[in-house]
Design an enzyme around this catalytic site. Structure first.
Site, PDB file in Angstrom:
ATOM      1  N   VAL A 126       8.206 -11.466  44.934  1.00 16.37           N
ATOM      2  CA  VAL A 126       7.838 -11.505  43.509  1.00 16.37           C
ATOM      3  C   VAL A 126       8.413 -12.756  42.841  1.00 16.37           C
ATOM      4  O   VAL A 126       7.726 -13.443  42.079  1.00 16.37           O
ATOM      5  CB  VAL A 126       8.325 -10.224  42.785  1.00 16.37           C
ATOM      6  CG1 VAL A 126       7.920 -10.249  41.313  1.00 16.37           C
ATOM      7  CG2 VAL A 126       7.761  -8.983  43.454  1.00 16.37           C
TER       8      VAL A 126
ATOM      9  N   LYS B 178      11.717  -0.965  39.715  1.00 13.47           N
ATOM     10  CA  LYS B 178      11.430   0.442  39.377  1.00 13.47           C
ATOM     11  C   LYS B 178      12.618   1.352  39.671  1.00 13.47           C
ATOM     12  O   LYS B 178      12.833   2.338  38.983  1.00 13.47           O
ATOM     13  CB  LYS B 178      10.178   0.942  40.081  1.00 13.47           C
ATOM     14  CG  LYS B 178      10.159   0.723  41.560  1.00 13.47           C
ATOM     15  CD  LYS B 178       8.778   0.320  42.027  1.00 13.47           C
ATOM     16  CE  LYS B 178       8.899  -0.652  43.160  1.00 13.47           C
ATOM     17  NZ  LYS B 178       7.701  -1.343  43.498  1.00 13.47           N
TER      18      LYS B 178
ATOM     19  N   GLY C 232       1.846  -3.224  38.718  1.00 14.80           N
ATOM     20  CA  GLY C 232       2.046  -4.561  38.159  1.00 14.80           C
ATOM     21  C   GLY C 232       0.787  -5.233  37.628  1.00 14.80           C
ATOM     22  O   GLY C 232       0.851  -5.958  36.642  1.00 14.80           O
TER      23      GLY C 232
ATOM     24  N   GLY D 298       2.286  -6.985  57.675  1.00 13.28           N
ATOM     25  CA  GLY D 298       3.114  -7.281  56.506  1.00 13.28           C
ATOM     26  C   GLY D 298       2.759  -6.445  55.285  1.00 13.28           C
ATOM     27  O   GLY D 298       3.231  -6.688  54.180  1.00 13.28           O
TER      28      GLY D 298
ATOM     29  N   LYS E  14       8.145   5.410  40.096  1.00 14.20           N
ATOM     30  CA  LYS E  14       7.131   4.948  39.150  1.00 14.20           C
ATOM     31  C   LYS E  14       6.708   6.089  38.232  1.00 14.20           C
ATOM     32  O   LYS E  14       6.501   5.896  37.026  1.00 14.20           O
ATOM     33  CB  LYS E  14       5.929   4.401  39.913  1.00 14.20           C
ATOM     34  CG  LYS E  14       6.230   3.085  40.616  1.00 14.20           C
ATOM     35  CD  LYS E  14       5.091   2.693  41.514  1.00 14.20           C
ATOM     36  CE  LYS E  14       5.323   1.347  42.174  1.00 14.20           C
ATOM     37  NZ  LYS E  14       4.426   1.099  43.297  1.00 14.20           N
TER      38      LYS E  14
END
Ligand SMILES: NC(=O)c1ccc[n+]([C@@H]2O[C@H](COP(=O)([O-])OP(=O)(O)OC[C@H]3O[C@@H](n4cnc5c(N)ncnc54)[C@H](OP(=O)(O)O)[C@@H]3O)[C@@H](O)[C@H]2O)c1
Length: 266
Positions: A15, A106, A135, A188, A206
């Site tokens: 991120v 989160k 997101g 991945g 969440k």
């Protein structure tokens, strides 16, 4: 001349690298759109020698959080380190110093959101956490602001991408859970330690954040019923198909009389 605002980034992983690109490489940068000049001043990492996804000036990297949290020139701290600690402490320290904080974390928001938001209010700072849940969709601010006057009855949906990928692949390829998980890890799409996703913990975090905003109460994480997808077999998927159904990991929070029920399960 635009006002210059200095940013400190905590973390330069998946991120953080995206944030770095948006702040430095975008054609029309976020700063231009907002009418300010955003300047990335420093980036906290664990290992400055590590190969990165982005080309970063080594002079920006630091392993000392104090050079960001204690720098009065830095106005905005973006926390994308992950994990509960030291992320929670760093966010609290930044807020205490009156800095604006943006986090995608989160785990921290599900466990300590109420306390951190209180601290932000006390210090006249802002704490933004839209990226912590879904997101790509502006759901948290919609709940906080646009729907503030509404009585929300229920919030539910698929909130974890990894488990959705696994269940979709099991369905389309007729494979068992373990085979699809191994494939998702090789590609991945799933973490090396996928427990938080497949056991439903990520979705539960969440949901605790979503439900707290939707119902304006503090939903403790340990009160969210949580069951993952580890026991779903190819036979279950086939049986669901025969009934015209698909198996998904759902996060559901709804009013139930005077109470709120919150649960994550397939
Ligand atoms: N990945 C996603 O798709 C996604 C989506 C939404 C939200 N999130 C959330 O975003 C956050 C970051 O996720 P990510 O996938 O980007 O994580 P990541 O790839 O593991 O990156 C974490 C970064 O933080 C640094 N870091 C971690 N602990 C540190 C410490 N104690 N001191 C200094 N630096 C530290 C690491 O430094 P090194 O590089 O030197 O190791 C790394 O650069 C998490 O809260 C996650 O839940 C992730």
């Amino acid at each position: 001349m635009h006002k210059s605002i200095k940013v400190g980034l905590l973390g330069l992983g998946t991120v953080g690298s995206g944030v770095y690109r948006i702040l430095t490489e975008g054609k029309t940068t976020v700063g231009e759109k907002a009418g300010v000049k955003l300047e990335l001043k420093r980036i906290l990492v664990r290992d400055p020698g590590r190969k990165r996804r982005v080309d970063v000036d080594a002079g920006l990297l630091t392993t000392d959080p104090g050079t960001i949290l204690g720098d009065p020139e830095i106005d905005i701290v973006v926390e994308v380190m992950g994990g509960e600690e030291p992320a929670r402490s760093y966010i609290a320290e930044a807020l205490r110093a009156g800095k604006q904080v943006v986090t995608a974390n989160k785990e921290v928001m599900a466990k300590h959101g109420a306390e951190l938001l209180r601290l932000a209010r006390e210090r006249g700072a802002d704490l933004f956490f839209e990226a912590s849940v879904a997101g790509g969709i502006p759901i948290l601010r919609t709940l906080q602001e646009s729907l503030a006057g509404e009585e929300v009855e229920a919030v539910y949906g698929i909130v974890n991408g990894t488990t959705n990928y696994i269940l979709t692949a099991m369905d389309s390829k007729g494979l068992d859970f373990a085979a699809v998980l191994a494939e998702a890890q090789a590609l991945g799409y799933a973490e090396a330690d996928p427990t938080a996703d497949i056991a439903g913990h990520d979705a539960a975090r969440k949901l605790a954040i979503l439900a707290s905003l939707a119902f304006n109460i503090q939903v403790p994480l340990d009160q969210v019923y949580c069951r993952g997808i580890e026991e779903i077999t190819a036979a279950d998927i086939a049986a669901a198909r025969e009934l015209g159904c698909r198996i998904k990991l759902l996060a559901i929070a709804r009013r139930n009389g005077g109470r709120v029920e919150a649960r994550v399960h397939p």
